[in-house]
Design a protein around this motif. Sequence first.
Motif, PDB file in Angstrom:
ATOM      1  N   PHE A 299       0.809  -1.219   0.000  1.00  0.00           N
ATOM      2  CA  PHE A 299       0.000   0.000   0.000  1.00  0.00           C
ATOM      3  C   PHE A 299       0.848   1.277   0.000  1.00  0.00           C
ATOM      4  O   PHE A 299       0.313   2.356  -0.178  1.00  0.00           O
ATOM      5  CB  PHE A 299      -0.928   0.004   1.218  1.00  0.00           C
ATOM      6  N   PHE A 300       2.136   1.143   0.204  1.00  0.00           N
ATOM      7  CA  PHE A 300       3.012   2.313   0.210  1.00  0.00           C
ATOM      8  C   PHE A 300       4.149   2.105  -0.784  1.00  0.00           C
ATOM      9  O   PHE A 300       4.569   0.975  -1.045  1.00  0.00           O
ATOM     10  CB  PHE A 300       3.575   2.564   1.614  1.00  0.00           C
ATOM     11  N   THR A 301       4.621   3.210  -1.326  1.00  0.00           N
ATOM     12  CA  THR A 301       5.711   3.165  -2.291  1.00  0.00           C
ATOM     13  C   THR A 301       6.705   4.276  -1.984  1.00  0.00           C
ATOM     14  O   THR A 301       6.328   5.332  -1.452  1.00  0.00           O
ATOM     15  CB  THR A 301       5.175   3.326  -3.733  1.00  0.00           C
ATOM     16  N   LYS A 302       7.957   4.032  -2.307  1.00  0.00           N
ATOM     17  CA  LYS A 302       9.008   5.021  -2.072  1.00  0.00           C
ATOM     18  C   LYS A 302       9.454   5.579  -3.417  1.00  0.00           C
ATOM     19  O   LYS A 302      10.055   4.867  -4.231  1.00  0.00           O
ATOM     20  CB  LYS A 302      10.183   4.382  -1.331  1.00  0.00           C
ATOM     21  N   ARG A 303       9.139   6.855  -3.622  1.00  0.00           N
ATOM     22  CA  ARG A 303       9.451   7.498  -4.898  1.00  0.00           C
ATOM     23  C   ARG A 303       9.964   8.914  -4.652  1.00  0.00           C
ATOM     24  O   ARG A 303       9.720   9.512  -3.595  1.00  0.00           O
ATOM     25  CB  ARG A 303       8.205   7.567  -5.790  1.00  0.00           C
ATOM     26  N   SER A 304      10.656   9.448  -5.665  1.00  0.00           N
ATOM     27  CA  SER A 304      11.118  10.833  -5.575  1.00  0.00           C
ATOM     28  C   SER A 304       9.961  11.775  -5.902  1.00  0.00           C
ATOM     29  O   SER A 304       8.969  11.384  -6.525  1.00  0.00           O
ATOM     30  CB  SER A 304      12.284  11.073  -6.537  1.00  0.00           C
ATOM     31  N   VAL A 305      10.121  13.019  -5.499  1.00  0.00           N
ATOM     32  CA  VAL A 305       9.078  14.014  -5.750  1.00  0.00           C
ATOM     33  C   VAL A 305       8.863  14.207  -7.246  1.00  0.00           C
ATOM     34  O   VAL A 305       7.723  14.306  -7.715  1.00  0.00           O
ATOM     35  CB  VAL A 305       9.444  15.351  -5.071  1.00  0.00           C
ATOM     36  N   ARG A 306       9.928  14.241  -8.005  1.00  0.00           N
ATOM     37  CA  ARG A 306       9.783  14.451  -9.443  1.00  0.00           C
ATOM     38  C   ARG A 306       9.079  13.271 -10.103  1.00  0.00           C
ATOM     39  O   ARG A 306       8.348  13.448 -11.084  1.00  0.00           O
ATOM     40  CB  ARG A 306      11.145  14.715 -10.087  1.00  0.00           C
ATOM     41  N   GLN A 307       9.277  12.048  -9.567  1.00  0.00           N
ATOM     42  CA  GLN A 307       8.548  10.897 -10.092  1.00  0.00           C
ATOM     43  C   GLN A 307       7.065  10.970  -9.736  1.00  0.00           C
ATOM     44  O   GLN A 307       6.206  10.638 -10.555  1.00  0.00           O
ATOM     45  CB  GLN A 307       9.148   9.600  -9.541  1.00  0.00           C
ATOM     46  N   LEU A 308       6.778  11.414  -8.522  1.00  0.00           N
ATOM     47  CA  LEU A 308       5.383  11.509  -8.097  1.00  0.00           C
ATOM     48  C   LEU A 308       4.627  12.595  -8.854  1.00  0.00           C
ATOM     49  O   LEU A 308       3.402  12.522  -8.981  1.00  0.00           O
ATOM     50  CB  LEU A 308       5.313  11.792  -6.593  1.00  0.00           C
ATOM     51  N   LEU A 309       5.351  13.582  -9.378  1.00  0.00           N
ATOM     52  CA  LEU A 309       4.690  14.695 -10.057  1.00  0.00           C
ATOM     53  C   LEU A 309       4.735  14.536 -11.575  1.00  0.00           C
ATOM     54  O   LEU A 309       3.830  13.961 -12.175  1.00  0.00           O
ATOM     55  CB  LEU A 309       5.331  16.014  -9.624  1.00  0.00           C
ATOM     56  N   PHE A 310       5.771  15.057 -12.214  1.00  0.00           N
ATOM     57  CA  PHE A 310       5.779  15.193 -13.669  1.00  0.00           C
ATOM     58  C   PHE A 310       6.465  14.045 -14.400  1.00  0.00           C
ATOM     59  O   PHE A 310       6.047  13.677 -15.500  1.00  0.00           O
ATOM     60  CB  PHE A 310       6.457  16.516 -14.059  1.00  0.00           C
TER      61      PHE A 310
END
Length: 288
Positions: free
Chosen positions: A222-233
């Motif tokens: 249910f949780f994932t570890k991603r960078s902010v830029r991946q989560l956005l654009f």
Amino acid sequence: NSRGPSDIDPAQYYASAERHSQQELSRVLTKRKRKRKQKQTQGHPRAMAAQQHLAKFFILANFCLALGLLLNYALPNLISQVIDKQIALTQSSQTYPMWKEPPVPIYQKFYFFNVTNAHDVEQFGLKPILAEVGPFTYRCKWNKRDIEFLSSDKGQPDLANLMSYKNFKTWHFEPELSIADHSLELVTLNAPLAITLTLIQSASNAVRLLVTFSLDGLSEGFFTKRSVRQLLFDGYPDLLTTFGPLLNAEMLSQGGHFGYMNARNNSLDGTFEVHTGTDEIKKLNTLN
């Protein structure tokens, strides 16, 4: 022979005195009359000049009154017409270049919740502990393209009351206005999984079976570890996004990637048709 005072005839004396008094009175009256005429002669031009000044004053006052009444009723309408003409979206208006490409920078800030106890939540069902992280600031640039004036009388663009355009948008990361670089990794909700589990409840049996089989092969919960830029654009690869159109026909294909702003940077934001305000300023820039 000289005579003394006692020798003067009283009648002659009084007669002489009376003549002298009459002569003196006549001289005084004549002098006063002459002065009165002089004053009248000198005062007449002054009176005429005063009357002329008074007449000019009344003429000027009436002119100012008429001008004031005219400006009170006509000037507001005239000013309103001039302003409306400059505000309306026409190629000759002053606002058109600013509307086409806003000169003022637009900033958009994003905030995320970082789940600090994701393992305990999944393994033991504990309450998530969230920490707000942000802002991550991006400078937006909007540019109107493919502008076309519609409903134009005699082919004159300045008379068109409708126009269509496409909005081209770009986002640039601003590190000076952000709390950290957008490469920072966060632990957050696995949005594709949460959306899939919600939509699968109303899907057909065949689609549900296919999606369930795919869920068994997932490496993330249910949780994932991603960078902010991946989560956005930038987005990141996720198999579940390919099932979106199957689970909901209104969902657009994401090309196997997920991001809250995926594929929106450096892209056209659709075609819009709005009023130019030439026919009615209240409709300015409203969708048709």
